[in-house]
Design a protein around this motif. Structure first.
Motif, PDB file in Angstrom:
ATOM      1  N   PRO A   1       0.830  -1.213   0.000  1.00 51.94           N
ATOM      2  CA  PRO A   1       0.000   0.000   0.000  1.00 51.94           C
ATOM      3  C   PRO A   1       0.860   1.257   0.000  1.00 51.94           C
ATOM      4  CG  PRO A   1       0.040  -0.995   2.183  1.00 51.94           C
ATOM      5  CD  PRO A   1       0.732  -1.960   1.266  1.00 51.94           C
ATOM      6  N   PRO A   2       0.313   2.380  -0.461  1.00 53.15           N
ATOM      7  CA  PRO A   2       1.073   3.634  -0.435  1.00 53.15           C
ATOM      8  C   PRO A   2       1.531   3.954   0.986  1.00 53.15           C
ATOM      9  CG  PRO A   2      -0.951   3.889  -1.697  1.00 53.15           C
ATOM     10  CD  PRO A   2      -1.034   2.553  -1.029  1.00 53.15           C
ATOM     11  N   GLY A   3       2.770   4.421   1.113  1.00 55.62           N
ATOM     12  CA  GLY A   3       3.285   4.795   2.422  1.00 55.62           C
ATOM     13  C   GLY A   3       3.892   3.661   3.202  1.00 55.62           C
ATOM     14  N   ALA A   4       3.862   2.427   2.670  1.00 58.28           N
ATOM     15  CA  ALA A   4       4.477   1.307   3.379  1.00 58.28           C
ATOM     16  C   ALA A   4       5.988   1.494   3.418  1.00 58.28           C
ATOM     17  CB  ALA A   4       4.126  -0.008   2.691  1.00 58.28           C
ATOM     18  N   SER A   5       6.616   0.914   4.411  1.00 63.01           N
ATOM     19  CA  SER A   5       8.068   1.017   4.527  1.00 63.01           C
ATOM     20  C   SER A   5       8.720   0.470   3.267  1.00 63.01           C
ATOM     21  CB  SER A   5       8.561   0.226   5.742  1.00 63.01           C
ATOM     22  OG  SER A   5       7.982   0.733   6.927  1.00 63.01           O
ATOM     23  N   PRO A   6       9.666   1.202   2.701  1.00 64.57           N
ATOM     24  CA  PRO A   6      10.285   0.736   1.447  1.00 64.57           C
ATOM     25  C   PRO A   6      11.039  -0.565   1.644  1.00 64.57           C
ATOM     26  CG  PRO A   6      11.484   2.608   2.360  1.00 64.57           C
ATOM     27  CD  PRO A   6      10.236   2.465   3.172  1.00 64.57           C
ATOM     28  N   ARG A   7      10.924  -1.431   0.657  1.00 59.47           N
ATOM     29  CA  ARG A   7      11.677  -2.685   0.688  1.00 59.47           C
ATOM     30  C   ARG A   7      13.110  -2.429   0.250  1.00 59.47           C
ATOM     31  NH1 ARG A   7       8.096  -7.591  -0.853  1.00 59.47           N
ATOM     32  NH2 ARG A   7       5.978  -6.856  -0.474  1.00 59.47           N
ATOM     33  N   ALA A   8      13.984  -3.273   0.707  1.00 61.94           N
ATOM     34  CA  ALA A   8      15.366  -3.196   0.230  1.00 61.94           C
ATOM     35  C   ALA A   8      15.392  -3.580  -1.240  1.00 61.94           C
ATOM     36  CB  ALA A   8      16.251  -4.138   1.037  1.00 61.94           C
ATOM     37  N   ALA A   9      16.074  -2.788  -2.037  1.00 60.65           N
ATOM     38  CA  ALA A   9      16.135  -3.060  -3.472  1.00 60.65           C
ATOM     39  C   ALA A   9      16.882  -4.364  -3.728  1.00 60.65           C
ATOM     40  CB  ALA A   9      16.838  -1.910  -4.191  1.00 60.65           C
ATOM     41  N   ARG A  10      16.308  -5.191  -4.594  1.00 68.48           N
ATOM     42  CA  ARG A  10      16.963  -6.450  -4.944  1.00 68.48           C
ATOM     43  C   ARG A  10      17.887  -6.238  -6.124  1.00 68.48           C
ATOM     44  NH1 ARG A  10      13.216 -11.585  -5.499  1.00 68.48           N
ATOM     45  NH2 ARG A  10      15.292 -12.371  -5.944  1.00 68.48           N
ATOM     46  N   ARG A  11      19.040  -6.854  -6.050  1.00 65.75           N
ATOM     47  CA  ARG A  11      19.985  -6.766  -7.156  1.00 65.75           C
ATOM     48  C   ARG A  11      19.483  -7.613  -8.311  1.00 65.75           C
ATOM     49  NH1 ARG A  11      24.330  -9.749  -8.853  1.00 65.75           N
ATOM     50  NH2 ARG A  11      24.019 -11.221  -7.128  1.00 65.75           N
ATOM     51  N   LEU A  12      19.524  -7.053  -9.520  1.00 62.37           N
ATOM     52  CA  LEU A  12      19.110  -7.819 -10.683  1.00 62.37           C
ATOM     53  C   LEU A  12      20.033  -9.007 -10.877  1.00 62.37           C
ATOM     54  CD1 LEU A  12      18.234  -5.105 -13.347  1.00 62.37           C
ATOM     55  CD2 LEU A  12      16.680  -6.436 -11.932  1.00 62.37           C
TER      56      LEU A  12
ATOM     57  N   ALA B   1       1.771 -11.846  -5.713  1.00 59.95           N
ATOM     58  CA  ALA B   1       3.002 -11.575  -4.973  1.00 59.95           C
ATOM     59  C   ALA B   1       4.107 -12.553  -5.359  1.00 59.95           C
ATOM     60  CB  ALA B   1       2.736 -11.646  -3.469  1.00 59.95           C
ATOM     61  N   ASP B   2       3.751 -13.816  -5.609  1.00 62.41           N
ATOM     62  CA  ASP B   2       4.753 -14.807  -6.007  1.00 62.41           C
ATOM     63  C   ASP B   2       5.371 -14.444  -7.353  1.00 62.41           C
ATOM     64  OD1 ASP B   2       4.223 -16.555  -3.752  1.00 62.41           O
ATOM     65  OD2 ASP B   2       2.343 -17.034  -4.750  1.00 62.41           O
ATOM     66  N   LEU B   3       4.524 -14.026  -8.300  1.00 56.54           N
ATOM     67  CA  LEU B   3       5.034 -13.662  -9.619  1.00 56.54           C
ATOM     68  C   LEU B   3       5.863 -12.387  -9.557  1.00 56.54           C
ATOM     69  CD1 LEU B   3       1.890 -14.548 -11.717  1.00 56.54           C
ATOM     70  CD2 LEU B   3       4.126 -15.630 -11.898  1.00 56.54           C
ATOM     71  N   ALA B   4       5.418 -11.421  -8.749  1.00 54.95           N
ATOM     72  CA  ALA B   4       6.196 -10.191  -8.605  1.00 54.95           C
ATOM     73  C   ALA B   4       7.573 -10.502  -8.029  1.00 54.95           C
ATOM     74  CB  ALA B   4       5.451  -9.203  -7.720  1.00 54.95           C
ATOM     75  N   ALA B   5       7.623 -11.401  -7.037  1.00 57.83           N
ATOM     76  CA  ALA B   5       8.904 -11.757  -6.426  1.00 57.83           C
ATOM     77  C   ALA B   5       9.812 -12.452  -7.435  1.00 57.83           C
ATOM     78  CB  ALA B   5       8.672 -12.653  -5.211  1.00 57.83           C
ATOM     79  N   GLN B   6       9.227 -13.314  -8.288  1.00 54.74           N
ATOM     80  CA  GLN B   6      10.036 -13.979  -9.312  1.00 54.74           C
ATOM     81  C   GLN B   6      10.650 -12.967 -10.274  1.00 54.74           C
ATOM     82  OE1 GLN B   6       8.223 -17.296 -11.391  1.00 54.74           O
ATOM     83  NE2 GLN B   6       6.962 -17.766  -9.613  1.00 54.74           N
ATOM     84  N   GLY B   7       9.903 -11.912 -10.573  1.00 55.49           N
ATOM     85  CA  GLY B   7      10.377 -10.938 -11.548  1.00 55.49           C
ATOM     86  C   GLY B   7      11.230  -9.833 -10.971  1.00 55.49           C
ATOM     87  N   ASP B   8      11.285  -9.715  -9.623  1.00 58.42           N
ATOM     88  CA  ASP B   8      12.037  -8.615  -9.021  1.00 58.42           C
ATOM     89  C   ASP B   8      13.503  -8.623  -9.436  1.00 58.42           C
ATOM     90  OD1 ASP B   8       9.939  -7.416  -7.741  1.00 58.42           O
ATOM     91  OD2 ASP B   8      10.289  -8.373  -5.801  1.00 58.42           O
ATOM     92  N   GLY B   9      14.062  -9.794  -9.626  1.00 59.33           N
ATOM     93  CA  GLY B   9      15.475  -9.865  -9.976  1.00 59.33           C
ATOM     94  C   GLY B   9      15.742  -9.962 -11.456  1.00 59.33           C
ATOM     95  N   LYS B  10      14.731  -9.680 -12.284  1.00 60.82           N
ATOM     96  CA  LYS B  10      14.895  -9.815 -13.730  1.00 60.82           C
ATOM     97  C   LYS B  10      14.468  -8.520 -14.423  1.00 60.82           C
ATOM     98  CE  LYS B  10      13.581 -14.682 -13.330  1.00 60.82           C
ATOM     99  NZ  LYS B  10      14.955 -15.151 -13.165  1.00 60.82           N
ATOM    100  N   PRO B  11      15.110  -8.186 -15.526  1.00 61.82           N
ATOM    101  CA  PRO B  11      14.680  -6.997 -16.268  1.00 61.82           C
ATOM    102  C   PRO B  11      13.414  -7.283 -17.055  1.00 61.82           C
ATOM    103  CG  PRO B  11      16.458  -8.094 -17.429  1.00 61.82           C
ATOM    104  CD  PRO B  11      16.278  -8.843 -16.137  1.00 61.82           C
TER     105      PRO B  11
END
Length: 444
Positions: A212-223, A321-331
């Motif tokens: 949700p808007p305003g949630a604590s930012p997640r640590a950026a994942r390295r591609l 959420a599962d699909l978003a997590a799979q794609g977080d490390g990919k361009p």
């Protein structure tokens, strides 16, 4: 008072369209209320809000609460089609603007963004009406034609003596449409919803987008690196494009088969993730790559080459959420990193917004390219946002039938020639591709 043809039809049909007791008199105000609703929604008139029931008016404020506050786990409790509505609200308006809208503004915003009522036309009529006490239902006839009845129902409820429209019919239609898309696309429900979300936003969706808007930012994942710079990944050429009669560079679409990634590249470009692999030359038949060890030439593929199915499989039960997590490390969006939606019709139509432009004589001037996804088929054949596409494979795109034929060409053909207007220039591109389907397979 002179009665409209619709009301005369209702009176003549009697029991066929009346209540259980056969009263067409009770059906008449229902049909009139539905007609006002259809016209107001089609024209996006503010009056549409007053035509909605109390429950219908509360629907989008409820979804807004999810958009502003629900995390990924909470979203999973909703059906996929409602998850999409929530995420569209979250990302199509700034959080402060979304929170400050009153009920009427919010509903009109949802209509403006196409979250409901997209299929309604001002001449649609409600037929096969049944009235039971303070509730009524019927089926919409497109343009008033009884041979074009929609499969779903539309519902109305009588409140304080006036018939009001419920959104239950729109919600049921969204469920049916989503199920049909899942079936036609061959994706599972989570993949289908994630694909539609990215194509509606026309960008990559990450895990952060489900917070949700305003949630604590997640640590950026390295591609994740696609491969070592010194190692050429398993590549194949799936399309070659040339400009006809214009001094524009050719382009090639390369597919990284290890990572299910596709890139449209021109001479001089480096392969993303591989800065030491560069496109040196593109001809009508092949691509010459400069690599640390020297040069590698890749051909378009033999007669048995075809796009085939997605290269990557995944778990059968998952959420957005599962699909978003799979794609977080990919361009790139999922359409790239899972090789989704290359040329299949239902997915193809989601990857570019090609809007018919009506000519003065009543036909079409062509198709305006509003938005398109990087690496998509539309990108491969040379289209850019703002182009006016006027012909394909020698046929002018001057009618809806011609547009349908162009979709068939995009879905099935291995050579596509498009003519377009880009600003003041008239351009033609010829693209040769490997077969979209296994050779000899029947049309879909």
């Amino acid at each position: 008072m002179k009665r409209s043809p619709l009301i005369l039809t209702l009176l003549l049909l009697g029991a066929a369209v009346g209540t259980e007791s056969g009263s067409a008199v009770e059906s008449e105000p229902v049909a009139e209320a539905a007609a006002r609703w259809v016209a107001a929604v089609h024209r996006q008139e503010p009056a549409l809000v007053e035509l909605m029931s109390r429950d219908a008016r509360a629907y989008y404020p409820r979804l807004r609460e999810h958009a502003l506050r629900a995390d990924a786990r909470s979203l999973q409790s909703l059906p996929f089609e409602e998850q999409l509505q929530v995420l569209f609200l979250r990302h199509l308006a700034p959080p402060d603007a979304l929170a400050s809208m009153d009920e009427k503004e919010l509903i009109l915003f949802a209509r403006e963004q196409g979250l409901f009522g997209m299929n309604l036309r001002s001449h649609d009529t409600l037929e096969e009406i049944r009235v039971e006490g303070d509730r009524a239902q019927g089926r919409l006839a497109k343009f008033g034609r009884l041979d074009r009845l929609e499969p779903g129902l539309h519902y109305l409820v009588r409140e304080e003596g006036a018939w009001k429209v419920e959104l239950r019919g729109e919600q049921e239609k969204a469920t049916l449409d989503f199920a049909a898309f899942v079936k036609r696309s061959g994706l599972d429900e989570a993949e289908a919803a994630f694909f539609l979300l990215e194509m509606r936003l026309m960008r990559k969706v990450t895990s952060r987008d489900l917070d949700p808007p305003g949630a604590s930012p997640r640590a950026a994942r390295r591609l994740e690196p696609v491969a070592r710079d010194t190692t050429l990944p398993p590549l194949r050429v799936i399309a070659l494009r040339e400009a006809v009669g214009a001094a524009l560079p050719p382009a090639a679409t390369l597919e990284d088969q290890a990572e299910s990634l596709r890139y449209v590249l021109e001479p001089g470009d480096t392969l993303p993730g591989h800065p030491r692999v560069r496109v040196r030359e593109i001809s009508a038949e092949s691509v010459l790559l400069a690599v640390p060890e020297g040069e590698v030439r890749l051909g378009l593929g033999g007669k048995d080459a075809y796009l085939g199915q997605r290269l990557r499989a995944g778990p059968t039960r998952r959420g957005l959420a599962d699909l978003a997590a799979q794609g977080d490390g990919k361009p790139g969006p999922m359409a790239q990193w899972r090789n989704v939606g290359l040329r299949e019709r239902p997915l193809l139509l989601q990857q570019g917004w090609l809007t018919p432009v009506v000519a003065e004589h009543g036909g079409l001037e062509g198709l305006r390219v509003r938005r398109l996804a990087a690496g998509s088929f539309w990108d491969q054949i040379g289209l850019q946002e703002g182009d006016l596409l006027v012909a394909a494979n020698g046929r002018a795109l001057d009618s809806l039938d011609a547009w349908k034929e162009f979709v068939r060409v995009a879905e099935r053909e291995t050579e596509v020639v498009v003519a377009l207007h880009r600003n003041t220039r008239k351009l033609r591109f010829r693209t040769r591709t490997i077969s979209p389907t296994r050779p000899g397979s029947p049309p879909s």
